[in-house]
Design a protein around this motif. Sequence first.
Motif, short mmCIF file in Angstrom:
data_model
loop_
_atom_site.label_atom_id
_atom_site.label_comp_id
_atom_site.label_asym_id
_atom_site.label_seq_id
_atom_site.Cartn_x
_atom_site.Cartn_y
_atom_site.Cartn_z
N GLY A 120 -0.54 -24.51 9.55
CA GLY A 120 -0.34 -24.94 8.16
C GLY A 120 -0.69 -23.85 7.17
N MET A 121 -0.67 -22.59 7.63
CA MET A 121 -1.05 -21.48 6.75
C MET A 121 -0.06 -20.32 6.90
SD MET A 121 -5.21 -21.23 6.82
CE MET A 121 -5.59 -21.37 8.55
N GLU A 122 -0.26 -19.31 6.09
CA GLU A 122 0.53 -18.08 6.18
C GLU A 122 -0.42 -16.92 6.44
OE1 GLU A 122 3.08 -16.47 3.38
OE2 GLU A 122 4.63 -17.99 3.59
N PRO A 123 0.00 -15.91 7.21
CA PRO A 123 -0.88 -14.74 7.38
C PRO A 123 -0.91 -13.90 6.10
CG PRO A 123 1.17 -14.45 8.63
CD PRO A 123 1.23 -15.81 8.01
N HIS A 124 -1.96 -13.14 5.94
CA HIS A 124 -2.01 -12.14 4.87
C HIS A 124 -1.02 -11.03 5.24
CE1 HIS A 124 -5.66 -13.80 3.01
NE2 HIS A 124 -6.11 -14.01 4.24
N LEU A 125 -0.42 -10.41 4.22
CA LEU A 125 0.61 -9.41 4.48
C LEU A 125 0.26 -8.11 3.75
CD1 LEU A 125 3.35 -9.32 5.97
CD2 LEU A 125 4.45 -10.05 3.86
N LEU A 126 0.12 -7.02 4.52
CA LEU A 126 -0.09 -5.71 3.91
C LEU A 126 1.08 -4.82 4.34
CD1 LEU A 126 -1.88 -3.71 2.31
CD2 LEU A 126 -2.95 -3.07 4.48
N MET A 127 1.88 -4.44 3.36
CA MET A 127 3.04 -3.59 3.65
C MET A 127 2.70 -2.17 3.21
SD MET A 127 6.10 -6.15 2.56
CE MET A 127 5.47 -6.70 1.00
N MET A 128 3.12 -1.20 4.02
CA MET A 128 2.79 0.20 3.70
C MET A 128 4.06 1.01 3.56
SD MET A 128 -0.33 0.82 6.36
CE MET A 128 0.46 0.15 7.79
N THR A 129 4.03 1.97 2.65
CA THR A 129 5.17 2.86 2.53
C THR A 129 4.73 4.23 2.06
OG1 THR A 129 7.34 3.20 1.51
CG2 THR A 129 5.69 2.12 0.14
N ALA A 130 5.39 5.26 2.62
CA ALA A 130 5.16 6.63 2.15
C ALA A 130 6.26 7.02 1.18
CB ALA A 130 5.14 7.60 3.33
N THR A 131 7.12 6.04 0.83
CA THR A 131 8.14 6.27 -0.19
C THR A 131 7.64 5.58 -1.45
OG1 THR A 131 9.83 6.17 1.52
CG2 THR A 131 10.59 5.98 -0.74
N ASP B 196 1.13 -7.31 -5.29
CA ASP B 196 0.06 -6.46 -5.80
C ASP B 196 0.24 -5.09 -5.17
OD1 ASP B 196 -1.38 -8.53 -7.25
OD2 ASP B 196 -1.73 -9.39 -5.27
N VAL B 197 0.08 -4.05 -5.95
CA VAL B 197 0.33 -2.70 -5.44
C VAL B 197 -0.96 -1.88 -5.46
CG1 VAL B 197 1.69 -0.58 -5.74
CG2 VAL B 197 2.72 -2.78 -6.26
N SER B 198 -1.29 -1.28 -4.30
CA SER B 198 -2.42 -0.35 -4.21
C SER B 198 -1.86 1.04 -3.96
CB SER B 198 -3.33 -0.72 -3.03
OG SER B 198 -4.04 -1.91 -3.30
N VAL B 199 -2.45 2.03 -4.63
CA VAL B 199 -1.92 3.40 -4.50
C VAL B 199 -3.03 4.35 -4.03
CG1 VAL B 199 -0.79 5.31 -5.71
CG2 VAL B 199 -0.30 2.95 -6.38
N LEU C 198 0.87 -1.18 0.00
CA LEU C 198 0.00 0.00 0.00
C LEU C 198 0.90 1.22 0.00
CD1 LEU C 198 -2.64 1.57 0.36
CD2 LEU C 198 -2.52 1.08 2.81
N GLN C 199 0.89 1.95 -1.11
CA GLN C 199 1.74 3.14 -1.13
C GLN C 199 0.89 4.39 -1.29
OE1 GLN C 199 4.63 2.14 -4.15
NE2 GLN C 199 3.45 3.15 -5.71
N GLY C 200 1.29 5.40 -0.57
CA GLY C 200 0.58 6.67 -0.63
C GLY C 200 1.50 7.71 -0.07
N ASP C 201 1.40 8.92 -0.58
CA ASP C 201 2.31 9.97 -0.15
C ASP C 201 2.10 10.28 1.33
OD1 ASP C 201 4.26 11.83 -0.41
OD2 ASP C 201 3.37 12.84 -2.11
N VAL C 202 3.07 11.00 1.89
CA VAL C 202 3.00 11.41 3.28
C VAL C 202 1.64 12.07 3.53
CG1 VAL C 202 4.05 12.91 5.01
CG2 VAL C 202 5.49 11.81 3.30
N GLY C 203 0.90 11.60 4.54
CA GLY C 203 -0.37 12.23 4.91
C GLY C 203 -1.56 11.85 4.04
N SER C 204 -1.42 10.79 3.22
CA SER C 204 -2.55 10.45 2.33
C SER C 204 -3.61 9.60 3.03
CB SER C 204 -2.03 9.71 1.09
OG SER C 204 -1.37 8.52 1.48
N GLY C 205 -3.33 9.16 4.26
CA GLY C 205 -4.34 8.42 5.01
C GLY C 205 -4.23 6.91 4.89
N LYS C 206 -3.00 6.40 4.95
CA LYS C 206 -2.80 4.93 4.89
C LYS C 206 -3.25 4.27 6.18
CE LYS C 206 1.60 5.46 4.02
NZ LYS C 206 1.63 6.92 3.87
N THR C 207 -3.10 5.00 7.31
CA THR C 207 -3.40 4.40 8.63
C THR C 207 -4.84 3.93 8.72
OG1 THR C 207 -1.81 5.95 9.55
CG2 THR C 207 -3.19 4.77 11.11
#
Length: 702
Positions: free
Chosen positions: A424-435, A450-453, A296-305
């Motif tokens: 026997g499973m893996e967790p879902h992974l959501l990575m976030m970056t303001a870069t 997969d990339v969300s912007v 999940l990428q979004g500029d500084v202050g775009s509301g990723k939280t």
Amino acid sequence: MPLAPGAAPSPAQKALRKLGLVRPIDLALHLPLRYEDETRITPLKNAREGSVVQIEATVTASEVQLQPRRQLLVQVDDGTATCELRFFSFYPSHLKTLAVGARLRIRGEVKGGFWGRQMLHPAFKAAGGELPSALTPVYPTTAGLPQPYLRRAVVTALQRVELSETLPPGAPLPPIAIYSQNGLQPLPSLREALTFLHHPSPDVALATLEDHSHPAWQRLKAEELLAQQLSQQQSKRERERLRAPVLQARTPADGGLPLPAQLLAVLPFALTAAQQRVGQEIAADLALPVPMHRLLQGDVGSGKTVVAALAAAVSMDAGWQCALMAPTEILAEQHFAKMIGWLEPLLAARGQRVAWLVGGQKKKERAAMLALIESGEAALVVGTHAVIQEQVRFKNLALALIDEQHRFGVAQRLALRQKLAHHGMEPHLLMMTATPIPRTLAMSYYADLDVSVIDELPPGRTPIVTKLIADSRKDEVIARIGAQVAAGRQVYWVCPLIEESEALDLSNATATHADLSEALPGVMVGLLHSRMASSEKKAVMALFSGGHMGVLVSTTVIEVGVDVPNASLMVIEHAERFGLSQLHQLRGRVGRGAAASACVLLYATNDSGRVGETAKERLRAMQETNDGFEIARRDLEIRGPGEFLGARQSGDALLRFADLATDTALLEWARALAPWMLERHPELAARHVARWLGGRQDYLKA
């Protein structure tokens, strides 16, 4: 070179290992830094000043001088002219080789001087023997590994290495246009390309070797990019075979609202269209039995939280745990204080808790948190890398949220994914970056992601004016701070980064704090740095967030996650020492409220009143744009992908030969070919990846 069974490795063999040169293919791919032309003898009379030449000459005089310093002076004559050889360090054996009457082959840079031609510390050996037919390679090396040994090791490796073709018959060839006087030439094989690059013919245009545009270089870059794309596609396919919990929000039996809907109802603002779109993409992933692997990428202050909070609400509503991980304690606390504020009351109504895990916790508090996590009573776990330590046992972790993911080493991200292995499973992974990740980088390193912007900012954010000011005008900046504080505003002052020493960073911040306190009487000036105890940091941040403190002097611990809407001025001292993404992150700490905001980049010049070229590019980029994507594109140009991605954290050399800025066509080719090759020719694909990546694929999968 191979070891005899039971033999101890020599210093040179240990040095080879240190450079990672273990397999024959490692040595074959260890390419020269530059080349020396020992294929021809140049008459001294034809040698131009400043050129590096090889001559054959006879020693006519040789003496050790002691004044003005000890040195060996040798006169040589090749029959066309004379030259003086000068050595400041030499051994008794040199005196023997360089004795009067000796015929030598000498190579060095010719300098002209008042006393005639001269060479300083040239290479020399007894004349005789045939001249080599190819340029002599000079390899990257380390202590204890001389060039002649390395050259022999590479020649042996090239004879032994298995380099059969891995490009499948019928595959589209890489877009390498190779023309000569006879028209289009066939693509060089990998063996031909490597043999040529280790020993190029003397007639080759050296510029094509230096800028890596030669067809042999192009072949290597194409192969490397294909290996990377194959590895990424493989890991994507492997992940698709893995299982993950299916997470969907449930309507409670009493007919109430599901947790995500409850969260939306308590938010003091409406989501932007971009936040809604991204939230739907994530919810669709979580509803599948395959692990989500989304950036999940979004500029500084775009509301990723808030988007992350909604994803957490879906996971917890489905009866599973969620973990939130941030790179620093301040970020974990600041960034997620909102999230806990929104979610904790909703969880409490369901008899659930939020657990807090960081490195410096007291033993008793930590033990209590670990118990809550293991029992499942803690539906949400927030913290730093402490969240992934071995003793942290989740009951049923289904979603991992990693903020500023590039600040975590690859091994840490892999550890987080092991936390559901007992199911026997893996967790879902959501990575976030303001870069934001530039497109070529996303195509290359994030091919399996997969990339969300989030490409719009929430309404009400004020544009930030960026000013470049020389530090000789610091007094004017301090006067501006006084005016801002008098008007009820707050100010950040970020101290320079001194990479060599955290202690110097600290003393610098302390001195700046004292100077500003003196210059701004009646203003509360706070100090924040990484060595402060957690409780002290909290107290300082509380005073600043509460509006009681006018100025906060800080090292870069406030880089991400700090949110004080009343702060309207950011001063970054010695801005020329910071990276572009870091400057952009710091600037994003202001402009969060309705007041007009500014960021002052104070820069220091060198003795001639200038700033270094790279620093100037960074500062110019900051002044010209507030767009995080444009900043990221320029950052990639300036720094290259390894540093941009935090590759050093993984210990992993990412791309050794290809350059994402110039090799886009080759990257497109590799990206298109990889899925076809995995489908039709899986054995060739496996051989290709093993050849190029060895044991490094796991790093690419994180």
